[in-house]
Design a protein around this motif. Structure first.
Motif, PDB file in Angstrom:
ATOM      1  N   VAL A 184     -17.398  20.877 -18.111  1.00  0.00           N
ATOM      2  CA  VAL A 184     -16.477  21.241 -17.035  1.00  0.00           C
ATOM      3  C   VAL A 184     -16.111  22.719 -17.111  1.00  0.00           C
ATOM      4  O   VAL A 184     -16.049  23.420 -16.082  1.00  0.00           O
ATOM      5  CB  VAL A 184     -15.220  20.354 -17.084  1.00  0.00           C
ATOM      6  N   GLY A 185     -15.874  23.227 -18.317  1.00  0.00           N
ATOM      7  CA  GLY A 185     -15.560  24.639 -18.465  1.00  0.00           C
ATOM      8  C   GLY A 185     -16.675  25.538 -17.965  1.00  0.00           C
ATOM      9  O   GLY A 185     -16.430  26.552 -17.289  1.00  0.00           O
ATOM     10  N   SER A 186     -17.924  25.169 -18.287  1.00  0.00           N
ATOM     11  CA  SER A 186     -19.060  25.957 -17.806  1.00  0.00           C
ATOM     12  C   SER A 186     -19.172  25.884 -16.284  1.00  0.00           C
ATOM     13  O   SER A 186     -19.496  26.887 -15.619  1.00  0.00           O
ATOM     14  CB  SER A 186     -20.350  25.451 -18.450  1.00  0.00           C
ATOM     15  N   MET A 187     -18.900  24.709 -15.696  1.00  0.00           N
ATOM     16  CA  MET A 187     -18.964  24.568 -14.240  1.00  0.00           C
ATOM     17  C   MET A 187     -17.889  25.416 -13.561  1.00  0.00           C
ATOM     18  O   MET A 187     -18.139  26.013 -12.500  1.00  0.00           O
ATOM     19  CB  MET A 187     -18.797  23.095 -13.866  1.00  0.00           C
ATOM     20  N   THR A 377     -11.319  12.278 -15.436  1.00  0.00           N
ATOM     21  CA  THR A 377     -12.514  13.125 -15.359  1.00  0.00           C
ATOM     22  C   THR A 377     -13.493  12.696 -14.283  1.00  0.00           C
ATOM     23  O   THR A 377     -14.153  13.550 -13.677  1.00  0.00           O
ATOM     24  CB  THR A 377     -13.251  13.146 -16.714  1.00  0.00           C
ATOM     25  N   SER A 378     -13.634  11.397 -14.067  1.00  0.00           N
ATOM     26  CA  SER A 378     -14.668  10.939 -13.145  1.00  0.00           C
ATOM     27  C   SER A 378     -14.425  11.466 -11.733  1.00  0.00           C
ATOM     28  O   SER A 378     -15.353  11.907 -11.048  1.00  0.00           O
ATOM     29  CB  SER A 378     -14.706   9.408 -13.133  1.00  0.00           C
ATOM     30  N   HIS A 379     -13.171  11.440 -11.279  1.00  0.00           N
ATOM     31  CA  HIS A 379     -12.849  11.949  -9.945  1.00  0.00           C
ATOM     32  C   HIS A 379     -13.211  13.423  -9.828  1.00  0.00           C
ATOM     33  O   HIS A 379     -13.883  13.848  -8.878  1.00  0.00           O
ATOM     34  CB  HIS A 379     -11.365  11.738  -9.663  1.00  0.00           C
ATOM     35  N   ARG A 415      -8.263  21.752 -12.960  1.00  0.00           N
ATOM     36  CA  ARG A 415      -7.354  20.599 -13.093  1.00  0.00           C
ATOM     37  C   ARG A 415      -7.919  19.574 -14.079  1.00  0.00           C
ATOM     38  O   ARG A 415      -7.182  18.972 -14.865  1.00  0.00           O
ATOM     39  CB  ARG A 415      -7.119  19.958 -11.735  1.00  0.00           C
ATOM     40  N   ALA A 416      -9.243  19.373 -14.034  1.00  0.00           N
ATOM     41  CA  ALA A 416      -9.861  18.426 -14.972  1.00  0.00           C
ATOM     42  C   ALA A 416      -9.689  18.898 -16.407  1.00  0.00           C
ATOM     43  O   ALA A 416      -9.425  18.095 -17.314  1.00  0.00           O
ATOM     44  CB  ALA A 416     -11.339  18.263 -14.640  1.00  0.00           C
ATOM     45  N   LEU A 417      -9.830  20.215 -16.653  1.00  0.00           N
ATOM     46  CA  LEU A 417      -9.633  20.738 -18.010  1.00  0.00           C
ATOM     47  C   LEU A 417      -8.192  20.527 -18.463  1.00  0.00           C
ATOM     48  O   LEU A 417      -7.944  20.161 -19.631  1.00  0.00           O
ATOM     49  CB  LEU A 417      -9.993  22.221 -18.054  1.00  0.00           C
ATOM     50  N   ALA A 418      -7.248  20.758 -17.549  1.00  0.00           N
ATOM     51  CA  ALA A 418      -5.845  20.518 -17.906  1.00  0.00           C
ATOM     52  C   ALA A 418      -5.602  19.033 -18.189  1.00  0.00           C
ATOM     53  O   ALA A 418      -4.898  18.677 -19.139  1.00  0.00           O
ATOM     54  CB  ALA A 418      -4.931  21.009 -16.779  1.00  0.00           C
TER      55      ALA A 418
END
Length: 582
Positions: A184-187, A377-379, A415-418
């Motif tokens: 996710v961070g790379s994305m 995470t899936s969302h 938001r996913a990382l948070a």
């Protein structure tokens, strides 16, 4: 250690002097004194084996001093018992000193008999002492098994499970950060870069990384949901063989018959030839313990003693001792063996219960982690993959919309990382399911914020909340059900119109999320391959079921998809709170 004699010591204290009186009755003074010394020694043979051996040795020497022949077996039984006691309850040095103590007086009284006395004495002493050592070894193993069973039984399954779960949490938090967080961070970084340049290579890289992350997430969720049952030891009984139960009684009776037959055909001393066999069978009889074995042994014992009295009466006493003592030792060994097996069985049962409790606790924790991991995470991953595909399709024809899609990717990723950071914190703290501190506490506000984020993907959402429930656990489940239903609508029906209804009543809460299937004329053609993990609806159904509710999901007759759930009101949870949001 108690000073009160045990029942075994009392029996020996009566049997030993009785044996002495039988063989020394022609010499009343010697019989009385030697019997008293032997009885005093035998009564403490278990608690003070060294002192008991010394007293019996003194009584043996006293018998010689009082004129009792060294061939008289008057002290044979007491000597055999205390030698057995040295092997059973004393150390190895006591055995060596006892051997010297019993052999030296005999050799001193009858010097010409030193060589045969040494050989016979060492063999006889070793036999009696060896029986004691065998029983001592079995008793030590039984005691170790009992202590092991006590240690396992004293363990608190909940404490052990908590410790194992804590280790599992740390491992899962590390895996989640490595598998999902890095992707996710790379994305996010690529999306921020692509917003400026609309580089198709970078945009495609976002989509590929998202697809890979979803695949890894699906694999991780599958592993977390696997059932890990503890290995149950095979407790099946060994296969019963009918002939085995009759082998020992048959051997005892055949030996008795062989002794009679050999004595009848060849009238000669046979005690030396049959002694090893009789000793072995007597030991096995005591270890076996069945009534049929004891009855067969009794036949052999009577037969052997009577034959010895007829053919070689001087060895009759030795024959009695060589029959009785091994049987007695075998019986003591069998008692320790039963205690050992009972303790081992208790240990196995307690360990199985402990393993089952740990496996259940770990399984429940993994299931909680799987549900929350999917929810947070899936969302986001699904949105990021879909929006990166939309950006790639629009980058030439509509750069502004492409940049907007990439902005959605970056925002969803951040938001996913948070959410991942919060999830890892909750995993470490062991409070999965808690509401994040920066999220609205009230259900209408949380659902409104969720709907606003979903609308950024092009979905048209109509949200209605009537009488929100007050129970925090019910609120959390309602939110997760709506989140999963909206996520699926975005994935499989992009651009669709979705009607969300949350209706609370005094008896429970009804949830309905229905989309129209995404039949829009101006819908941009983007890839709609399956980017889900396959566990979202399963997790939602499990959450609803845990509260005693009902959950359904499936296609509508006129097209589209519907997710519906009913969660009954929980006792003591309070009344539903009135309110509406759209």
């Amino acid at each position: 250690m108690t000073l009160r004699p045990t029942r075994e010591e009392v029996v020996l204290a009566l049997a030993g002097p009785g044996w002495v009186m039988v063989w020394l009755w022609p010499q009343p003074l010697a019989a009385a004194l030697v019997a008293a010394g032997c009885g005093l020694g035998l009564v403490m043979s278990r608690r003070r084996p060294e002192l008991a051996a010394a007293l019996v040795l003194c009584a043996d020497v006293l018998a010689v001093v009082l004129g009792v022949s060294t061939e008289n077996p008057g002290t044979l039984f007491p000597v055999a018992v205390v030698v057995y006691g040295l092997g059973r309850w004393a150390g190895r040095w006591a055995a060596v000193l006892g051997l010297l103590g019993f052999l030296v007086p005999v050799a001193w009284v009858d010097p010409p008999s030193i060589p045969p006395t040494l050989v016979f004495g060492v063999v006889l002493y070793g036999c009696f002492w060896g029986f004691g050592r065998m029983v001592a070894a079995k008793s030590a193993r039984a005691e170790a098994a009992r202590q092991r069973a006590a240690r396992v039984g004293d363990q608190d399954p909940r404490a052990i499970a908590d410790a194992v779960v804590a280790e599992e949490r740390a491992r899962l938090a590390s895996d989640i950060a490595g598998v999902v967080g890095d992707s996710v961070g790379s994305m996010v970084s690529d999306a921020e870069l692509a917003v400026r340049e609309l580089d198709p290579v970078v945009i495609e890289r976002i989509r590929l990384r998202g697809t890979t992350a979803v695949t890894e997430l699906r694999r991780m969720l599958g592993l977390l949901r696997q059932s890990h049952e503890p290995v149950t030891p095979d407790a099946s009984e060994p296969r019963w063989r009918p002939w085995a139960s009759y082998a020992l009684p048959a051997a005892l009776l055949l030996t008795a018959g062989a002794i009679v037959l050999v004595t009848w055909l060849l009238p000669a001393p046979v005690s030396l030839l049959t002694a090893p066999v009789i000793v072995l069978l007597s030991w096995l009889t005591g270890a076996d313990g069945r009534r049929v074995a004891w009855l067969s042994w009794l036949v052999l014992a009577v037969t052997s003693v009577l034959v010895t009295l007829l053919v070689e009466p001087d060895n009759a006493a030795m024959q009695v001792v060589m029959i009785v003592l091994p049987a007695w030792a075998g019986h003591a060994w069998s008692e320790s063996d039963r205690a050992q097996r009972s303790a081992q069985q208790a240990t196995t049962q307690a360990q199985s219960e402990l393993d089952r409790a740990v496996a259940e606790a770990v399984g429940q924790e993994r299931l909680r982690v799987a549900r929350d991991l999917h929810d947070v995470t899936s969302h986001a991953l699904g949105v990021m993959v879909l929006q990166s595909g939309a950006a790639n399709a629009q980058r030439v024809t509509d750069p502004a919309r492409a940049r907007a899609s990439l902005a959605v990717v970056a925002d969803a990723g951040r938001r996913a990382l948070a959410d991942l950071d919060r999830l890892i914190g909750l995993i470490d703290a062991g409070v999965l399911g808690a509401v994040a501190v920066d999220e609205p506490v009230e259900l209408p506000e949380r659902l409104t914020a969720l709907a606003d984020r979903i609308r950024q993907t092009g979905a048209r959402i109509a949200l209605t909340v009537q009488r929100s429930p007050n129970d925090p656990e019910t609120v959390q489940v309602v939110y997760r059900v709506v989140q999963e239903a909206l996520t699926n609508a975005v994935r499989y029906a992009p651009g669709s119109a979705v009607a969300v209804l949350v209706e609370g009543t005094d008896t429970g809460c009804r949830i309905s999320v229905v989309d129209d299937g995404g039949h829009l004329a101006d819908q941009v053609a983007v890839p709609t391959e399956r980017h889900g993990t396959g566990f979202g609806l399963v997790g939602a159904a499990e959450r609803v079921g845990a509260l005693g509710g009902e959950f359904t999901a499936g296609p509508e007759p006129l097209g589209g998809w519907a997710v519906r759930a009913w969660i009954p009101a929980r006792v003591g949870a309070g009344q539903a709170q009135a309110g509406a949001a759209s």
